[in-house]
Write a protein that holds these residues in place. Structure first.
Motif, PDB file in Angstrom:
ATOM      1  N   LYS A   1      -7.481  -1.931  -9.858  1.00 38.55           N
ATOM      2  CA  LYS A   1      -8.825  -1.557  -9.414  1.00 38.55           C
ATOM      3  C   LYS A   1      -8.992  -0.046  -9.355  1.00 38.55           C
ATOM      4  CE  LYS A   1      -9.716  -5.706  -6.696  1.00 38.55           C
ATOM      5  NZ  LYS A   1     -10.019  -6.246  -5.361  1.00 38.55           N
ATOM      6  N   ASP A   2      -7.941   0.652  -8.981  1.00 38.57           N
ATOM      7  CA  ASP A   2      -8.059   2.106  -8.853  1.00 38.57           C
ATOM      8  C   ASP A   2      -7.533   2.853 -10.078  1.00 38.57           C
ATOM      9  OD1 ASP A   2      -8.838   4.297  -7.087  1.00 38.57           O
ATOM     10  OD2 ASP A   2      -6.716   4.822  -7.118  1.00 38.57           O
ATOM     11  N   ASN A   3      -7.175   2.079 -11.132  1.00 39.87           N
ATOM     12  CA  ASN A   3      -6.654   2.704 -12.339  1.00 39.87           C
ATOM     13  C   ASN A   3      -7.820   3.130 -13.210  1.00 39.87           C
ATOM     14  OD1 ASN A   3      -4.089   3.312 -12.927  1.00 39.87           O
ATOM     15  ND2 ASN A   3      -3.727   1.571 -14.268  1.00 39.87           N
TER      16      ASN A   3
ATOM     17  N   ASP B   1       0.810  -1.220   0.000  1.00 38.35           N
ATOM     18  CA  ASP B   1       0.000   0.000   0.000  1.00 38.35           C
ATOM     19  C   ASP B   1       0.841   1.267   0.000  1.00 38.35           C
ATOM     20  OD1 ASP B   1      -2.316  -1.507   0.032  1.00 38.35           O
ATOM     21  OD2 ASP B   1      -2.458  -1.520   2.218  1.00 38.35           O
TER      22      ASP B   1
ATOM     23  N   THR C   1      -3.357   3.793  -4.615  1.00 39.73           N
ATOM     24  CA  THR C   1      -4.713   3.247  -4.484  1.00 39.73           C
ATOM     25  C   THR C   1      -5.604   4.059  -3.560  1.00 39.73           C
ATOM     26  OG1 THR C   1      -3.927   1.795  -2.717  1.00 39.73           O
ATOM     27  CG2 THR C   1      -3.941   0.899  -4.967  1.00 39.73           C
ATOM     28  N   THR C   2      -5.040   4.563  -2.478  1.00 37.90           N
ATOM     29  CA  THR C   2      -5.869   5.286  -1.506  1.00 37.90           C
ATOM     30  C   THR C   2      -5.304   6.647  -1.140  1.00 37.90           C
ATOM     31  OG1 THR C   2      -4.716   4.215   0.348  1.00 37.90           O
ATOM     32  CG2 THR C   2      -6.718   3.148  -0.474  1.00 37.90           C
TER      33      THR C   2
ATOM     34  N   THR D   1       0.332   2.925  -8.964  1.00 38.10           N
ATOM     35  CA  THR D   1       0.186   2.102  -7.750  1.00 38.10           C
ATOM     36  C   THR D   1      -0.498   2.854  -6.607  1.00 38.10           C
ATOM     37  OG1 THR D   1       2.424   2.744  -7.085  1.00 38.10           O
ATOM     38  CG2 THR D   1       2.179   0.660  -8.269  1.00 38.10           C
TER      39      THR D   1
END
Length: 869
Positions: free
Chosen positions: A445-447, A300, A334-335, A332
């Motif tokens: 998933k977050d791309n 992460d 994501t959050t 990379t």
């Protein structure tokens, strides 16, 4: 033996319990009895509860390592509510102990644990964020227990309370008093120095903050405190003092203290960013970061690791490697939107420095989609993004118009074949993108990939038919969410279409709503028809197309010259315009701007070439007169036109929220136009801009200047209106004029900024509409028509009686309007709901906090009707 003394001991204890309950007398037995009970009955348990609650509050306070950390972790009011029960219980217990055990006789307290209970009550209120009550409690202790060992600790917490209440002078006075105390308990010295460091951080006196935090580290009693304060010191060395060597050393000390993993990780990242590239261990640092990237527990944190590697690459002047790492950082992330924004911004700056403006625009646009609005240079980043967006838009206009003119020269049959081939390629590309998304959706998933049908089928491209281009509106709306891949911004993916094609939707109208009643073949037939209609078929259409190209060239050249400060590109564009259209309507302006541009570039030969054209061929023109008399005021016609255009541009900057740019433009107007009939209007815009970005005091001072300087000008009344508003007299509107048009701005509550993130909002009274059902309908609508847009549905209370459902985030006003119009035209979303029960509107991300604070929906709707409709 034990039995011999047991009965007398029991008897003595019984007598103490019997005769020592009184709080009216100070005897040996009463003092010790009440001290014992005041300590071990309620206080002990209350202390545990306060300590436990304080730790929970600290744990809930998420650190933002992109900013200088808070010295103390007190959370916010919302987070503090979670520990209210514990704090209230502690307050209740301590209050009871004070009531039951206080031996107050003639103003003197004889129970030694009473002040401890008061101090604990004050701390409980402090952690509840009831700083006013806390300050009163600490003040009470200092006043009523002047000889107590806890007096200095109470004053320390009083200073902290003042600081949280923004009573800066009171906090400073309390700190000054404590500094003169000779016998301050050693156990609070670390906290005392840290609190002073916090004071100077909040007042931005960083040198003083460093001085006190260095002492705090020395006096720290706990390892967590020492590591935290050391980390903040390292940040200050690095960011405020520019001492990378000292910062590197301090970050290393933090790591050696074995802090929590997140802090240790960020210390490693920060240490890499301040690493001296000429040092001996550069390879070791890079190797360590590479090793960390392979560690599963850092999954992460990969975005930060790659960013640290990019920072090192930039220091090594390896831009290619830096860009590669930055793209990996974005991919990379994501959050952590803060890290994503930082990586995008660095990419934007790198490409901008290379004058690769098309890619720079894309990166700046991506930055704005995730950059927090409280980012220190947010307005600057937004301004650059907007300038680049206008540049790309005009470049696309030229490409599009050249394309359609080229196709217009073909025969009717050839035109139809060309469009049919283009439609087929779009179909093929749409299918390819759908398959690609299915394959990669589980991996990234977050791309946020830009593969939705609306984007692909809303395009038009003649330059390179092998590539499916994206509609310009969708390009602006979605670029920030595109999938990052190798060469994803290469030139064969450029967009070329004009404003008249931006309105082409998916065949269903309604701002993105698809017409499900049509078959796929009918939709493609509609698209084919629209494409053919946009090919210029007669002289009038061709003339109109040529005019658009001329305007676009001139706009591009002026953006290069005035907004991007790129003289070579500005000159090249002016010359291209003159070469392609020798007698265009901007001919004289082009000659003058070329003269000024080459003069600024110290190219005297070319500057003289264009100066001579104006002086010899157009000696009576305003521009020739300006060259002959550069220190004289502009001739009336040219001056009036130039000044009017400059004011209109300044006003647009104000409306777009570019307040610092407005202030700069006002200064430029003062320097450029000594005899300025619009000076009063410039001064009012400056004052209004100050109201948005500086203190209320500065705002008031600026408005008073306007009133003093222009007592008979209409701006005086407008400035007075704003002053009345500030002073609470209920006047909330100020008028500003631009190009003869009155526009009402709700100042300082709301600002119209069409290029920033927007959201669609539905408000309704509690229980008038089933909120869960409506959110379900919205989710179904988004899944059906905006499945790839990654819209977020949320809910919040505007006030105790009014609910708000939000759909976010849209890149700009255009995108949000398309969505809002489509939703209103959809029969499913509001099926069975009376229109009188709800309001639907659009609001920007920077205006939403103002609405939530002000809570007067009618006032915002007035603003909305004026600017959004």
């Amino acid at each position: 033996m034990i039995r011999r003394f047991l009965k007398p001991a029991v008897a003595i204890l019984s007598m103490m319990a019997l005769f020592s309950c009184s709080t009216k007398k100070s005897t040996f037995m009463t003092r010790n009895y009440h001290a014992l009970t005041a300590h071990y009955n309620g206080y002990y348990n209350a202390k545990i509860k306060v300590a436990d609650g304080a730790q929970k509050l600290a744990d809930s306070d998420k650190d933002d390592y992109n900013k200088i950390l808070h010295v103390f972790k007190y959370g916010d009011v919302a987070k503090a509510k979670a520990i209210f029960p514990q704090m209230d219980d502690a307050i209740k217990r301590c209050t009871k102990e004070i009531s039951d055990n206080s031996i107050l006789i003639r103003g003197k307290e004889y129970c030694k644990w009473i002040d401890d209970n008061w101090l604990l009550i004050g701390k409980a209120y402090f952690y509840k964020h009831d700083f006013f009550t806390a300050s009163e409690t600490f003040q009470y202790i200092a006043t009523n227990y002047p000889k107590s060992e806890l007096k200095d600790e109470a004053l320390l917490w009083l200073a902290k309370s003042y600081l949280e209440l923004t009573k800066v002078s009171d906090a400073e006075n309390t700190f000054d008093f404590l500094r003169n105390e000779r016998h301050m308990p050693k156990k609070i010295k670390g906290d005392f120095e840290a609190a002073q460091g916090d004071f100077y951080l909040q007042t931005k006196s960083y040198t003083k903050a460093v001085e006190h935090l260095e002492k705090a580290v020395i006096f720290a009693r706990k390892r967590d405190e020492r590591s935290r304060w050391s980390f903040i010191l390292a940040q200050l060395y690095q960011k405020e003092q520019g001492d990378n060597a000292k910062a590197f050393k301090t970050y290393t000390q933090v790591i050696k203290l074995n802090p929590p993993y997140e802090m240790a990780f960020n210390a490693n990242m920060a240490r890499a960013r301040c690493f001296n590239i000429t040092g001996k261990n550069v390879d070791a640092v890079k190797a360590q970061l590479t090793k960390m990237a392979k560690d599963e527990k850092n999954k992460d944190y990969l975005d930060q690791i790659y960013y640290a590697l990019a920072t090192i690459a930039l220091k090594e002047a390896d831009t290619t490697a830096a860009v590669g790492y930055l793209n990996k950082s974005v991919k990379t992330s994501t959050t952590n939107n803060n890290q994503k924004a930082t990586s995008y911004l660095d990419l934007a700056k790198i490409t901008f420095a290379k004058r690769d403006y098309k890619n720079a625009q894309a990166y700046y646009d991506s930055t704005i989609t995730v950059l927090p609005t409280d980012y220190p240079d947010y307005d600057v980043v937004l301004s650059v993004r907007n300038s680049l967006t206008k540049l790309i838009k005009n470049l696309n206009i030229i490409a599009f118009e050249d394309s359609v003119q080229k196709v217009g020269k073909l025969s009717k049959k050839e035109q139809e074949k060309y469009v049919d081939d283009l439609i087929q390629k779009e179909k093929n590309e749409l299918e390819r993108l759908k398959q690609e998304k299915l394959q990669q959706s589980q991996i990234f998933k977050d791309n946020r990939t830009n593969t939705q049908e609306q984007t692909v089928t809303g395009s038009w491209y003649f330059y390179n038919p092998s590539t499916i281009s994206f509609g310009y509106t969708e390009f602006l709306k979605k670029w920030g969410n595109r999938k990052i891949e190798d060469n994803w911004r290469r030139s064969d993916k450029e967009t070329t279409l004009s404003d008249n094609l931006e309105s082409i939707d998916d065949g269903g109208g309604g701002g993105g709503k698809k017409d499900e009643s049509k078959t796929d073949s009918a939709k493609w037939a509609d698209k084919r028809k629209k494409y053919l209609e946009n090919i210029p078929s007669d002289d009038a259409a061709l003339t109109k197309s040529m005019s658009k190209i001329v305007d676009a060239y001139y706009n591009i050249a002026m953006i290069y010259k005035e907004q991007l400060n790129d003289g070579p590109k500005a000159a090249a564009t002016f010359e291209t315009l003159l070469k392609r259209f020798p007698d265009n309507k901007y001919k004289l302006q082009c000659y003058y701007h070329l003269y000024r541009t080459y003069l600024a570039m110290n190219d005297t030969d070319k500057a003289n070439y264009y100066k001579d054209i104006l002086l010899k061929d157009y000696p009576n023109s305003d521009y020739a007169e300006l060259i002959k008399n550069p220190n004289q005021p502009l001739p009336s016609t040219a001056k009036a036109k130039a000044l009017k255009e400059f004011y209109e541009d300044t006003y647009k900057k104000y409306v777009n929220g570019q307040y610092e740019a407005v202030i700069a433009s006002k200064a430029q107007a003062d320097a450029q136009y000594s005899d300025n009939p619009l000076r009063s209007k410039f001064d009012l815009l400056r004052a209004m801009s100050i109201g948005h970005i500086q203190s209320v005091g500065m705002f008031e001072s600026s408005l008073n200047d306007v009133i003093r300087l222009y007592p008979t000008d209409p701006v005086k009344d407008k400035a007075q209106d704003l002053l009345d508003y500030i002073h609470g007299n209920g006047i909330e509107k100020v008028e500003a004029k631009s190009a003869g048009k009155d526009t009402t701005v709700n100042a300082p509550l709301y600002t119209y900024n069409p290029d920033t993130t927007q959201m669609v909002v539905i408000t309704f009274k509690n229980n008038s509409i089933n909120a869960n059902n409506l959110k379900t309908k919205l989710s179904n609508y988004n899944g059906k028509y905006y499945s790839n847009a990654e819209l977020n549905i949320g809910s919040i209370l505007l006030d105790p009686k009014t609910q708000m459902i939000t759909v976010r985030d849209f890149a700009d006003v255009t995108a949000s309007k398309q969505y809002a119009d489509g939703m209103l035209n959809n029969e499913e979303v509001y099926a069975g709901i009376n229109e009188s029960l709800y309001s639907q509107f659009i609001i920007s991300s920077n205006n939403l906090p103002a609405l939530l604070r002000d809570k007067r929906l009618d006032k915002y709707l007035e603003f909305y009707e004026k600017f959004y409709k």
